[in-house]
Design an enzyme around this catalytic site. Structure first.
Site, PDB file in Angstrom:
ATOM      1  N   HIS A 168       0.850  -1.195   0.000  1.00  0.00           N
ATOM      2  CA  HIS A 168       0.000   0.000   0.000  1.00  0.00           C
ATOM      3  C   HIS A 168       0.886   1.245   0.000  1.00  0.00           C
ATOM      4  O   HIS A 168       1.989   1.229   0.558  1.00  0.00           O
ATOM      5  CB  HIS A 168      -0.895   0.052   1.243  1.00  0.00           C
ATOM      6  CG  HIS A 168      -2.142  -0.753   1.153  1.00  0.00           C
ATOM      7  ND1 HIS A 168      -2.720  -1.359   2.260  1.00  0.00           N
ATOM      8  CD2 HIS A 168      -2.944  -1.049   0.107  1.00  0.00           C
ATOM      9  CE1 HIS A 168      -3.811  -1.998   1.889  1.00  0.00           C
ATOM     10  NE2 HIS A 168      -3.973  -1.819   0.594  1.00  0.00           N
ATOM     11  N   CYS A 264      -2.159   2.728   9.144  1.00  0.00           N
ATOM     12  CA  CYS A 264      -3.118   1.696   8.739  1.00  0.00           C
ATOM     13  C   CYS A 264      -4.290   1.597   9.712  1.00  0.00           C
ATOM     14  O   CYS A 264      -5.406   1.237   9.312  1.00  0.00           O
ATOM     15  CB  CYS A 264      -2.435   0.335   8.649  1.00  0.00           C
ATOM     16  SG  CYS A 264      -1.312   0.159   7.253  1.00  0.00           S
TER      17      CYS A 264
END
Length: 701
Positions: A168, A264
């Site tokens: 990511h 996150c």
């Protein structure tokens, strides 16, 4: 506390590592401590509550990664683009996050179900609100970026991720207040790093080292001048402090086991809309068609790899598999790229595989005038070894004199429009040159399975070939040489002085004498050492029979050069009986043309050696033209030059003891190339032995 900042979190009541969908999860299935995870999450939650308003979404059973709320969606103002998770394991989170956004008054935008996008994990707003950084490559598709630009009315800058540890964008990239950027450059491709450097000045770029990157230092939460992050090095903490940030470290080791850290675990839900910022979408798309034996020849795999490695993304559409053994397949591939420049680079490589635009999208080639002789226009198309056609005035025209690394020159003649492949120095001001990639196609003839199995050479890319493997290739080469000779074809040999040093001179001489060679290319050295052996029995002063240096042998090659210069040419020395055997002798006696290209290191040189580099290239090209096969024997530089001027369809055999040389010379993207890693003297000895066994002429197939 910054009252205007809201952050969404999800308690880790059901968190665990239940599956593997990233490298960090490997080896950590059910090895996370629930109590420790709860404690670490509470620590982060407590810190953030001192600097922002923290909202909670109810955790749900069966979706352990719901704790990573960064992936819920992407928020800007009152709008949110809901995530479309790539992996089925996380798709169950989508309805819960959608419900939370709707309950809290957001306008929810949903991407097509087959278009992955993983929210603020792969899309990060510049903290000044100027643009949106959007990642792609592992979890999110590039084709999602135009939707982001349209729905959120913001410029999107696409960045390709290339290291699967940083799957990511937020694992390796963190925009900070006042235009600073914390990031890890190795996680991105070259083009993306250039984009970053163009947008963020050097004094604002804070690059993390490998260790800090592995501890997810970039997966940080920035609120005002506060940066909350997992434990990092003292040096990084000092660098952030030096530019005005307050660093708060909190351990998040349990979440690292699942591939996540502070960022996150959070989603900022108050991202203000900047009134003067509007959508700019740089993503470009096109669709091409591939035809051939796409699966068994590996064409489709190579094409898709080229797209991804080139910085694009793809979607295969309308794949039609050939139903019969000899049937070809077709596939329409939709390609997206972050810019026109990247798209052109991708298409240029796909053209080599025979890709063409859809009929409705086909257009004429773009032509630009040559304004200065020997200089091509910017963005000129660089040619390949494959037969090429260009589209002019709606008609496809075959390009003549095909070669690698040239330009396509176009001019009108009384007979019509003519397209010719030229090297840059030969371009003339009355010509036009093809630029870009529109209106270009290569002609790739699909081969049958039987032919690929029995006649095509296969490049041996693995290490040093075994003795038996070399013998098998020699058998193939011998069969093909005999076949070419018996039908009156043409074989050209490019040879270096190693042929002489390894005892291959007598075997190469035999090939010439028996009519297997129609042209010889080399440098000054092979001719000198061949004639030194013929006249004095040495090569570079080494006795070829005993393998030892002789007294005064260092002068031998100079004596030979001097003798040949006295006679005026190699041919005259042969006529005078000075040279009475050897490679050059056989060339003269059997009228086999040869070209010797000079270099800065040449002694003498011989009177036959062409010291004008440009003229030498021209003479090489003239001799190569019309060849059926080229043998490259231990001479890397001359062979590279020959390879570049040789079109597809010519069988090429590269022999060298160094595997790296064989790889470089043989792997030209051509199925006609064969690499043989062995001693060139041994190869020639085996080749002559095999040819001697073929006693009867072959009948043309």
């Amino acid at each position: 506390m910054t009252a205007s900042t809201h952050i969404l979190m999800c308690p880790p009541h059901h968190y665990d590592v239940d599956y593997v969908i990233n490298p960090w999860m490997e080896g950590n299935i059910h090895r996370s401590s629930r109590d420790r995870a709860e404690s670490q999450w509470e620590g982060l939650h407590k810190i953030l509550k001192d600097h922002a308003i923290v909202d909670l979404v109810e955790p749900q059973k069966g979706v352990p990664d719901m704790v990573f709320t960064a992936n819920a969606g992407l928020v800007l103002g009152d709008n949110v683009v809901l995530s479309r998770f790539y992996h089925p394991e996380r798709q169950g989170e989508e309805p819960y996050f959608k419900q939370w956004f709707e309950d809290n008054g957001f306008t929810v935008y949903e991407l097509p179900k087959d278009l992955p996008f993983e929210g603020a994990g792969d899309a990060l707003l510049d903290r000044e609100g100027r643009w949106l950084w959007a990642g792609y490559g592992f979890r999110s598709e590039l084709d999602s970026h135009p939707y982001l630009a349209k729905w959120l009315d913001i410029e999107v800058i696409s960045l390709q991720l290339v290291d699967n540890r940083f799957y990511h964008l937020d694992t390796c990239f963190c925009p900070l207040t006042n235009g600073y950027l914390l990031y890890y450059p190795p996680a991105f491709d070259f083009y993306s790093n250039r984009l970053i450097e163009m947008r963020v000045p050097p004094e604002k770029r804070i690059i993390v080292n490998d260790d800090d990157a592995g501890n997810f230092a970039c997966n940080a939460v920035n609120v005002g001048d506060v940066v909350v992050m997992n434990q990092v090095s003292d040096s990084l903490s000092r660098r952030l402090s030096d530019v005005g940030f307050t660093v708060i470290q909190t351990p998040l080791s349990e979440f690292l086991k699942a591939g996540g850290a502070a960022k996150c675990l959070t989603l900022r839900t108050t991202e203000p809309v900047m009134p003067n910022v509007h959508a700019v979408d740089s993503v470009v798309s096109t669709t091409v068609t591939l035809e051939g034996h796409l699966l068994d020849a590996g064409i489709i795999n190579r094409a898709l790899d080229l797209v991804v490695e080139g910085g694009g993304s793809f979607q295969v559409r309308n794949f039609n598999l050939g139903e019969q053994r000899q049937s070809t397949s077709t596939a329409d591939v939709h390609i997206s790229a972050p810019s026109n420049d990247v798209m052109e680079e991708i298409l240029a490589q796909l053209i080599e595989l025979g890709a063409v635009s859809l009929p409705e999208d086909q257009s004429d080639a773009d032509l630009a005038a040559v304004e200065k002789a020997g200089v091509a226009p910017d963005d000129f198309y660089v040619t390949t070894i494959y037969p090429t056609e260009i589209r002019v005035n709606g008609e496809w025209i075959r390009v003549s004199k095909q070669r690698m690394d040239g330009a396509i020159a176009v001019q009108e003649t009384p007979e019509g429009i003519v397209a010719e492949c030229k090297i840059l120095r030969d371009l003339e001001t009355h010509e036009k040159v093809v630029v870009g990639v529109s209106g270009i196609r290569t002609v790739r003839k699909p081969e049958s399975r039987e032919k690929r199995g029995s006649q095509e050479f296969g490049f041996m890319s693995a290490g040093v070939s075994s003795e038996r493997r070399v013998e098998l290739v020699v058998e193939q080469v011998a069969w093909e040489l005999r076949r070419i000779r018996d039908r009156g074809g043409k074989v050209v040999i490019t040879a270096g002085p190693v042929v002489i040093h390894t005892g291959g001179a007598e075997h190469l001489s035999w090939l010439i004498r028996e009519g297997y060679v129609q042209g010889l290319l080399g440098g000054n050295a092979i001719a000198v050492h061949d004639m030194e052996q013929s006249c004095l029995g040495t090569s570079l002063g080494v006795d070829m029979k005993r393998g030892i240096a002789v007294r005064g042998g260092h002068r031998h090659h100079l004596n030979v050069i001097n003798t040949i210069r006295r006679h005026g040419s190699i041919a005259k020395a042969v006529e005078a009986g000075v040279v009475d055997h050897g490679v050059m002798y056989e060339c003269v006696k059997h009228d086999v043309p040869f070209v010797l290209a000079g270099s800065i290191r040449d002694d003498g040189p011989l009177p036959d050696t062409e010291m004008d580099l440009i003229r030498a290239q021209e003479r090489y090209a003239e001799l190569v033209r019309g060849s059926d096969m080229i043998l490259m024997l231990s001479t890397m530089l001359h062979s590279i030059g020959v390879g570049n001027m040789t079109p597809a369809g010519v069988k090429m055999v590269c022999v060298d003891i160094n595997p790296a040389v064989v790889t470089k010379l043989s792997d030209r993207g051509s199925v006609e190339s064969t690499g043989v890693v062995t001693d060139v003297g041994l190869f020639l000895s085996l080749l002559v032995k095999q040819l001697a066994q073929l006693t009867s002429p072959l009948i043309n197939a």
